[in-house]
Scaffold this motif. Structure first.
Motif, PDB file in Angstrom:
ATOM      1  N   VAL A  57       0.830  -1.211   0.000  1.00 19.68           N
ATOM      2  CA  VAL A  57       0.000   0.000   0.000  1.00 19.68           C
ATOM      3  C   VAL A  57       0.865   1.262   0.000  1.00 19.68           C
ATOM      4  O   VAL A  57       0.594   2.222  -0.738  1.00 19.68           O
ATOM      5  N   VAL A  58       1.922   1.268   0.804  1.00 19.60           N
ATOM      6  CA  VAL A  58       2.809   2.431   0.852  1.00 19.60           C
ATOM      7  C   VAL A  58       3.513   2.618  -0.494  1.00 19.60           C
ATOM      8  O   VAL A  58       3.635   3.745  -1.006  1.00 19.60           O
ATOM      9  N   ILE A  59       3.988   1.508  -1.084  1.00 21.32           N
ATOM     10  CA  ILE A  59       4.652   1.596  -2.393  1.00 21.32           C
ATOM     11  C   ILE A  59       3.682   2.117  -3.452  1.00 21.32           C
ATOM     12  O   ILE A  59       4.015   3.014  -4.245  1.00 21.32           O
ATOM     13  N   LEU A  60       2.469   1.566  -3.469  1.00 22.20           N
ATOM     14  CA  LEU A  60       1.473   2.006  -4.444  1.00 22.20           C
ATOM     15  C   LEU A  60       1.088   3.464  -4.242  1.00 22.20           C
ATOM     16  O   LEU A  60       0.774   4.166  -5.222  1.00 22.20           O
ATOM     17  N   LEU A  61       1.103   3.928  -3.003  1.00 13.08           N
ATOM     18  CA  LEU A  61       0.802   5.327  -2.743  1.00 13.08           C
ATOM     19  C   LEU A  61       1.753   6.243  -3.503  1.00 13.08           C
ATOM     20  O   LEU A  61       1.331   7.194  -4.173  1.00 13.08           O
ATOM     21  N   PHE A  62       3.057   5.943  -3.424  1.00 16.46           N
ATOM     22  CA  PHE A  62       4.043   6.771  -4.115  1.00 16.46           C
ATOM     23  C   PHE A  62       3.969   6.569  -5.632  1.00 16.46           C
ATOM     24  O   PHE A  62       4.125   7.526  -6.393  1.00 16.46           O
ATOM     25  N   VAL A  63       3.740   5.311  -6.052  1.00 24.26           N
ATOM     26  CA  VAL A  63       3.645   5.046  -7.489  1.00 24.26           C
ATOM     27  C   VAL A  63       2.467   5.798  -8.106  1.00 24.26           C
ATOM     28  O   VAL A  63       2.606   6.452  -9.156  1.00 24.26           O
ATOM     29  N   PHE A  66       3.004   9.546  -8.150  1.00 20.17           N
ATOM     30  CA  PHE A  66       3.967   9.957  -9.177  1.00 20.17           C
ATOM     31  C   PHE A  66       3.373   9.804 -10.580  1.00 20.17           C
ATOM     32  O   PHE A  66       3.459  10.711 -11.413  1.00 20.17           O
ATOM     33  N   ARG A  67       2.745   8.677 -10.846  1.00 19.42           N
ATOM     34  CA  ARG A  67       2.243   8.405 -12.204  1.00 19.42           C
ATOM     35  C   ARG A  67       1.089   9.320 -12.582  1.00 19.42           C
ATOM     36  O   ARG A  67       0.977   9.758 -13.742  1.00 19.42           O
ATOM     37  N   TYR A  68       0.209   9.604 -11.628  1.00 20.46           N
ATOM     38  CA  TYR A  68      -0.988  10.380 -11.951  1.00 20.46           C
ATOM     39  C   TYR A  68      -0.886  11.834 -11.485  1.00 20.46           C
ATOM     40  O   TYR A  68      -1.906  12.504 -11.348  1.00 20.46           O
ATOM     41  N   ARG A  71       0.687  16.915 -14.873  1.00 23.17           N
ATOM     42  CA  ARG A  71       1.815  17.317 -15.697  1.00 23.17           C
ATOM     43  C   ARG A  71       1.368  17.375 -17.164  1.00 23.17           C
ATOM     44  O   ARG A  71       0.433  16.671 -17.560  1.00 23.17           O
ATOM     45  N   PRO A  72       2.031  18.138 -17.944  1.00 28.14           N
ATOM     46  CA  PRO A  72       1.672  18.211 -19.370  1.00 28.14           C
ATOM     47  C   PRO A  72       1.975  16.891 -20.081  1.00 28.14           C
ATOM     48  O   PRO A  72       2.938  16.176 -19.736  1.00 28.14           O
ATOM     49  N   ASN A  73       1.151  16.531 -21.029  1.00 23.57           N
ATOM     50  CA  ASN A  73       1.363  15.342 -21.873  1.00 23.57           C
ATOM     51  C   ASN A  73       1.469  14.052 -21.047  1.00 23.57           C
ATOM     52  O   ASN A  73       2.296  13.182 -21.342  1.00 23.57           O
ATOM     53  N   SER A  74       0.697  13.930 -19.983  1.00 21.79           N
ATOM     54  CA  SER A  74       0.723  12.720 -19.165  1.00 21.79           C
ATOM     55  C   SER A  74       0.209  11.516 -19.963  1.00 21.79           C
ATOM     56  O   SER A  74      -0.809  11.611 -20.660  1.00 21.79           O
TER      57      SER A  74
END
Length: 297
Positions: A57-63, A66-68, A71-74
């Motif tokens: 859960v902690v790892i997915l929180l950061f992932v 970061f992923r979502y 930012r422009p052109n995501s």
């Protein structure tokens, strides 16, 4: 450097700072008897099983953060109409339920297994009375008493019979395991054992007034031979504890360590009776008989 990188480095450095203190042994992580070892293994099992949920859960929180992130052109997938997944629901509900069932089963099993000391060796009995703000230990088999410290033989079960002549407290020796409340008018029970000689710290683990933080005591574990010598030394060199002396001792005060060559035979019973309880000298034997009793025809 971007802000989130700076925050990440700060949190990492903070974590390393806390970890530098882990080299010192903590009583809960340094079991010195069979009860403490079982509790330590249960603590490890619980930590590992909960880590199965917490770490991902902690790892997915950061992932996900970061992923979502905005930012422009995501290139992250955008599905505004997606609302559920049966497989994901099964995973994030099913795994915690299984973990809770495992922890509950192991906890109940080990708790009942620790109710009674092993029958390999004859236990020694110590009567424990919590006072304001001190601990009184009486040894009914040896006929001596101590305040704020106790000596016990190693590799031999110790049966504690606990009560209080003051507000409710909790008797706890972290290195030897087990914790039990001390309550006026009740004779609670607990057992423990020290495998190796040493000095262990006991604590009053329940708020009981102004100086409750000073309600700590020492437990000196020694060989049976040294324990017997200690008992004889106490009997030959220390004064007797009288009813008047106990009345003074039971007053609110902070005192040091002391010992007594004898004490009134009915002292512990009187403490219980005064607070509305009833003392059964053979209460442990009665519990054993109830456990093994066969139904009468």
């Amino acid at each position: 450097m971007k802000t989130w990188w700076r925050k990440g480095l700060f949190l990492g450095a903070l974590g390393l700072l806390f970890l530098t203190g882990c080299s010192e042994k903590y009583p809960l992580l340094d079991p010195q008897g069979p009860v403490a070892r079982k509790e330590y293994h249960m603590l490890l099992l619980t930590t590992i099983l909960t880590g199965i949920v917490i770490v991902p859960v902690v790892i997915l929180l950061f992932v996900v953060a970061f992923r979502y992130r905005d930012r422009p052109n995501s290139k992250a997938a955008y599905k505004p109409d997606w609302h559920e997944s049966k497989w994901l629901e099964i995973i994030w509900w099913g795994i915690p339920v299984i973990i809770i069932l495992i922890i509950a089963t192991v906890t109940v099993k080990e708790t009942f297994a620790l109710q009674y000391p092993p029958e390999k060796k004859e236990p020694i009995t110590v009567e424990v009375t919590s006072l304001d703000w001190k601990w009184l230990f009486t040894y009914p088999e040896q006929g001596i008493a101590t305040v704020n410290y106790m000596n016990i033989p190693t590799d031999r079960p110790v049966k504690f019979v606990l009560t209080s002549d003051a507000p409710i407290n909790a008797f706890w020796i972290p290195s030897l395991g087990g914790m039990q409340y001390t309550m006026p008018g009740m004779a609670m029970r607990l057992w423990s054992q020290a495998d190796e000689p040493g000095t262990y710290i006991g604590k009053g683990a329940n708020f009981s007034g102004k100086h409750f933080a000073k309600m700590s005591f020492k437990v000196n574990a020694q060989s049976q031979e040294d324990f017997d010598k200690w008992v004889e030394e106490i009997k030959s060199t220390k004064p007797a504890l009288t009813n008047e002396g106990y009345a003074e001792l039971s007053k609110q005060s902070v005192v040091g360590e002391s010992a007594y060559s004898s004490y009134p035979e009915d002292l512990y019973m009187n403490i219980l009776m005064k607070n509305g309880g009833e003392y059964m000298p053979n209460h442990w034997m009665m519990m054993e008989n109830q456990k093994t009793a066969q139904p009468t025809k």
